[in-house]
Write an enzyme that holds these catalytic residues in place. Sequence first.
Site, PDB file in Angstrom:
ATOM      1  N   ASP A   1       4.772   0.320  11.954  1.00 42.24           N
ATOM      2  CA  ASP A   1       3.517  -0.249  11.421  1.00 42.24           C
ATOM      3  C   ASP A   1       3.311  -1.697  11.838  1.00 42.24           C
ATOM      4  O   ASP A   1       2.265  -2.273  11.543  1.00 42.24           O
ATOM      5  CB  ASP A   1       3.483  -0.143   9.889  1.00 42.24           C
ATOM      6  CG  ASP A   1       3.388   1.293   9.438  1.00 42.24           C
ATOM      7  OD1 ASP A   1       3.594   1.552   8.238  1.00 42.24           O
ATOM      8  OD2 ASP A   1       3.156   2.173  10.281  1.00 42.24           O
TER       9      ASP A   1
ATOM     10  N   ARG B   1      -8.590  -0.161   4.618  1.00 37.56           N
ATOM     11  CA  ARG B   1      -7.627   0.787   4.049  1.00 37.56           C
ATOM     12  C   ARG B   1      -6.323   0.093   3.679  1.00 37.56           C
ATOM     13  O   ARG B   1      -5.616   0.506   2.790  1.00 37.56           O
ATOM     14  CB  ARG B   1      -7.327   1.902   5.063  1.00 37.56           C
ATOM     15  CG  ARG B   1      -8.508   2.748   5.423  1.00 37.56           C
ATOM     16  CD  ARG B   1      -8.097   3.972   6.175  1.00 37.56           C
ATOM     17  NE  ARG B   1      -7.068   4.708   5.452  1.00 37.56           N
ATOM     18  CZ  ARG B   1      -6.572   5.870   5.878  1.00 37.56           C
ATOM     19  NH1 ARG B   1      -6.973   6.392   7.014  1.00 37.56           N
ATOM     20  NH2 ARG B   1      -5.664   6.520   5.182  1.00 37.56           N
TER      21      ARG B   1
ATOM     22  N   ARG C   1       0.813  14.635  12.850  1.00 30.58           N
ATOM     23  CA  ARG C   1       1.338  14.324  11.510  1.00 30.58           C
ATOM     24  C   ARG C   1       1.461  15.569  10.622  1.00 30.58           C
ATOM     25  O   ARG C   1       0.835  15.696   9.587  1.00 30.58           O
ATOM     26  CB  ARG C   1       0.493  13.237  10.858  1.00 30.58           C
ATOM     27  CG  ARG C   1       0.467  12.010  11.749  1.00 30.58           C
ATOM     28  CD  ARG C   1      -0.136  10.813  11.142  1.00 30.58           C
ATOM     29  NE  ARG C   1       0.698  10.277  10.061  1.00 30.58           N
ATOM     30  CZ  ARG C   1       0.281   9.227   9.340  1.00 30.58           C
ATOM     31  NH1 ARG C   1      -0.875   8.698   9.572  1.00 30.58           N
ATOM     32  NH2 ARG C   1       1.034   8.764   8.374  1.00 30.58           N
TER      33      ARG C   1
ATOM     34  N   CYS D   1      -4.377  12.586  12.311  1.00 28.64           N
ATOM     35  CA  CYS D   1      -5.178  11.363  12.311  1.00 28.64           C
ATOM     36  C   CYS D   1      -5.070  10.778  13.719  1.00 28.64           C
ATOM     37  O   CYS D   1      -4.444  11.349  14.597  1.00 28.64           O
ATOM     38  CB  CYS D   1      -4.686  10.387  11.252  1.00 28.64           C
ATOM     39  SG  CYS D   1      -3.170   9.608  11.709  1.00 28.64           S
TER      40      CYS D   1
ATOM     41  N   LYS E   1       0.850  -1.198   0.000  1.00 31.05           N
ATOM     42  CA  LYS E   1       0.000   0.000   0.000  1.00 31.05           C
ATOM     43  C   LYS E   1       0.879   1.240   0.000  1.00 31.05           C
ATOM     44  O   LYS E   1       0.666   2.163  -0.788  1.00 31.05           O
ATOM     45  CB  LYS E   1      -0.872   0.006   1.258  1.00 31.05           C
ATOM     46  CG  LYS E   1      -1.526   1.341   1.576  1.00 31.05           C
ATOM     47  CD  LYS E   1      -2.403   1.307   2.811  1.00 31.05           C
ATOM     48  CE  LYS E   1      -1.667   1.536   4.079  1.00 31.05           C
ATOM     49  NZ  LYS E   1      -1.314   2.930   4.395  1.00 31.05           N
ATOM     50  N   ASN E   2       1.891   1.260   0.882  1.00 32.62           N
ATOM     51  CA  ASN E   2       2.666   2.488   1.051  1.00 32.62           C
ATOM     52  C   ASN E   2       3.659   2.741  -0.076  1.00 32.62           C
ATOM     53  O   ASN E   2       4.193   3.831  -0.195  1.00 32.62           O
ATOM     54  CB  ASN E   2       3.354   2.490   2.422  1.00 32.62           C
ATOM     55  CG  ASN E   2       2.339   2.634   3.539  1.00 32.62           C
ATOM     56  OD1 ASN E   2       1.171   2.958   3.289  1.00 32.62           O
ATOM     57  ND2 ASN E   2       2.749   2.369   4.759  1.00 32.62           N
TER      58      ASN E   2
HETATM   59  C1  EPZ Z   1       4.530   6.750   6.237  1.00 30.95           C
HETATM   60  O1  EPZ Z   1       3.814   7.830   6.807  1.00 30.95           O
HETATM   61  C2  EPZ Z   1       3.550   5.598   6.159  1.00 30.95           C
HETATM   62  N1  EPZ Z   1       2.419   5.974   5.312  1.00 30.95           N
HETATM   63  C3  EPZ Z   1       3.057   5.241   7.564  1.00 30.95           C
HETATM   64  O2  EPZ Z   1       2.218   4.100   7.435  1.00 30.95           O
HETATM   65  C4  EPZ Z   1       4.273   4.865   8.411  1.00 30.95           C
HETATM   66  O3  EPZ Z   1       3.833   4.587   9.730  1.00 30.95           O
HETATM   67  C5  EPZ Z   1       5.265   6.040   8.423  1.00 30.95           C
HETATM   68  O4  EPZ Z   1       5.635   6.365   7.064  1.00 30.95           O
HETATM   69  C6  EPZ Z   1       6.535   5.699   9.203  1.00 30.95           C
HETATM   70  O5  EPZ Z   1       7.147   4.578   8.642  1.00 30.95           O
HETATM   71  C7  EPZ Z   1       2.563   5.956   3.974  1.00 30.95           C
HETATM   72  O6  EPZ Z   1       3.613   5.647   3.445  1.00 30.95           O
HETATM   73  C8  EPZ Z   1       1.347   6.334   3.162  1.00 30.95           C
HETATM   74  P1  EPZ Z   1       6.784  10.016   8.348  1.00 30.95           P
HETATM   75  P2  EPZ Z   1       4.472   9.315   6.825  1.00 30.95           P
HETATM   76  O7  EPZ Z   1       6.768  11.270   7.546  1.00 30.95           O
HETATM   77  O8  EPZ Z   1       5.260   9.515   5.606  1.00 30.95           O
HETATM   78  C9  EPZ Z   1       6.628  13.302  11.772  1.00 30.95           C
HETATM   79  C10 EPZ Z   1       0.309   2.808   7.766  1.00 30.95           C
HETATM   80  O9  EPZ Z   1      -0.153   2.274   8.788  1.00 30.95           O
HETATM   81  N2  EPZ Z   1       6.656  14.260  10.658  1.00 30.95           N
HETATM   82  O10 EPZ Z   1       7.939   9.074   8.217  1.00 30.95           O
HETATM   83  O11 EPZ Z   1       3.394  10.269   7.159  1.00 30.95           O
HETATM   84  C11 EPZ Z   1       5.358  12.460  11.783  1.00 30.95           C
HETATM   85  O12 EPZ Z   1       4.334  13.126  12.484  1.00 30.95           O
HETATM   86  C12 EPZ Z   1       0.835   4.230   7.831  1.00 30.95           C
HETATM   87  O13 EPZ Z   1       0.402   2.245   6.641  1.00 30.95           O
HETATM   88  C13 EPZ Z   1       6.785  15.625  10.947  1.00 30.95           C
HETATM   89  O14 EPZ Z   1       6.861  16.049  12.107  1.00 30.95           O
HETATM   90  O15 EPZ Z   1       5.454   9.179   8.084  1.00 30.95           O
HETATM   91  C14 EPZ Z   1       5.811  11.203  12.491  1.00 30.95           C
HETATM   92  O16 EPZ Z   1       5.761  11.417  13.886  1.00 30.95           O
HETATM   93  C15 EPZ Z   1       0.641   4.857   9.191  1.00 30.95           C
HETATM   94  N3  EPZ Z   1       6.814  16.511   9.914  1.00 30.95           N
HETATM   95  C16 EPZ Z   1       7.266  11.060  12.027  1.00 30.95           C
HETATM   96  O17 EPZ Z   1       7.669  12.349  11.572  1.00 30.95           O
HETATM   97  C17 EPZ Z   1       6.749  16.109   8.602  1.00 30.95           C
HETATM   98  O18 EPZ Z   1       6.807  16.960   7.699  1.00 30.95           O
HETATM   99  C18 EPZ Z   1       7.467  10.059  10.894  1.00 30.95           C
HETATM  100  O19 EPZ Z   1       6.551  10.414   9.890  1.00 30.95           O
HETATM  101  C19 EPZ Z   1       6.621  14.726   8.337  1.00 30.95           C
HETATM  102  C20 EPZ Z   1       6.590  13.823   9.373  1.00 30.95           C
END
Ligand code: EPZ
Length: 423
Positions: free
Chosen positions: A309, A401, A123, A118, A22-23
């Site tokens: 995840d 999802r 996020r 969410c 998915k991701n």
């Molecule tokens: C991706 O989300 C995945 N989603 C998530 O999977 C996964 O948990 C996550 O990466 C971590 O591996 C998709 O790929 C669609 P991040 P993403 O940016 O990109 C903070 C699932 O269950 N952050 O690596 O949103 C953020 O809040 C989902 O399939 C900022 O502060 O994750 C988090 O605490 C859930 N500012 C951390 O960094 C930003 O601009 C990591 O987020 C971006 C992120």
Amino acid sequence: MDQIIVTGNGPLNGQIPIAGAKNACLTLMPATLLSEEPLTLTNAPRLSDIRTMTLLLQSLGAEVQALQEGQVLAMSSHDLTSQRADYDIVRKMRASILVLGPLLARFGHAEVSLPGGCAIGARPVDLHLKALEAMGAELDLRDGYVHAKAPAGGLRGGLVDFPFVSVGATENALMAATLAKGTTVLKNAAREPEIVDLARCLQKMGAQIDGEGTSEITIQGVDRLGGATHRVVTDRIELGTYMLAPAICGGEVECLGGTIDLVSAFCEKLDEAGIHVEETPNGVKVARRNGRVSAVDVTTEPFPGFPTDLQAQMMALLCTAEGTSVLEEKIFENRFMHAPELIRMGAQIDVQGGHATVTGVDRLRGAPVMATDLRASVSLILAGLAAEGDTVVSRVYHLDRGYEHVVRKLSGVGARIERVKEQ
Ligand code: EPZ
């Protein structure tokens, strides 16, 4: 709304096919916006998030055809009619923000609604925005939208030094950099297999990328990208999820299409817990023959560390382990919502901030529980597989999802599980 009823029963045996990631798919689909040529994805998962991304791309004027029951996505962005991603779609799925980089890189402007937070955390997307600003973008945040403009000559290559690892920000920056003039370097880039898969697809489209899979990625911008056909990488989170089914219930299950390198940190923890994992010519086989699993400590980290995840699913296993386990969630600020539901099933879990201490019990008891987010929903199903009696999981739309055909896949290896309309 539907419910899933799971009845605890004996060991599971057989094979479970693992779908495309998915991701990976959610970042490969916006890549079509970078090119006038067709981009076709094979091995695409059939999930509601993919349908949401399809609607978003179609709202921009892209053509997206789901062929072979949705396993093939034939896309073309030759005639885009809009560079505005509306809130009514973006609010359903935060990965929608991944259209920002491609639209800005190809058209020089874009308006994308800020995604809401969410259940698992606020996020924010500040790292996405900083990365695009490092390539010369001017960003104006107003009315809940990012109004983005590239310099007159288009985005310019730049240095992006991420203060901490972000999968989505790395993906947005990587896609934008492919059409920026000059060289872009992404430091402290995410190393997830989904990033590597995106880079491979972009390279097939003509992008000049080096270092994907390491924490430093270098991109030489090109004037235009062509088309490609790309097979979506296997879903490592679905793989890890189904590997836990025989770990929790006993038995032997082969997850078809998976490879251990996608889940190596996770496999190390299963081994520590006493679960036998081996790679076969067709996938990954997991066996748990006798005795209880042993408690293990888990800390979630960016790849190649233990994936956040899989944290909820691992907690379901550790609820009946011998001893006490401590799970530390270091990626998201609120990702233990499955704990109160597992406690309803008799689990002994103490959550303090980013730590959950799990004291194993002999057996969980089935109970009515509620899914709160995608991965929490499947951890409740896993817990129900070995619990005494029936577990009724509500709000299973969370599950749809990220997991296709859960009932079919688990009943195919002997689980007693069915999906019903809410009683
Ligand atoms: C991706 O989300 C995945 N989603 C998530 O999977 C996964 O948990 C996550 O990466 C971590 O591996 C998709 O790929 C669609 P991040 P993403 O940016 O990109 C903070 C699932 O269950 N952050 O690596 O949103 C953020 O809040 C989902 O399939 C900022 O502060 O994750 C988090 O605490 C859930 N500012 C951390 O960094 C930003 O601009 C990591 O987020 C971006 C992120």
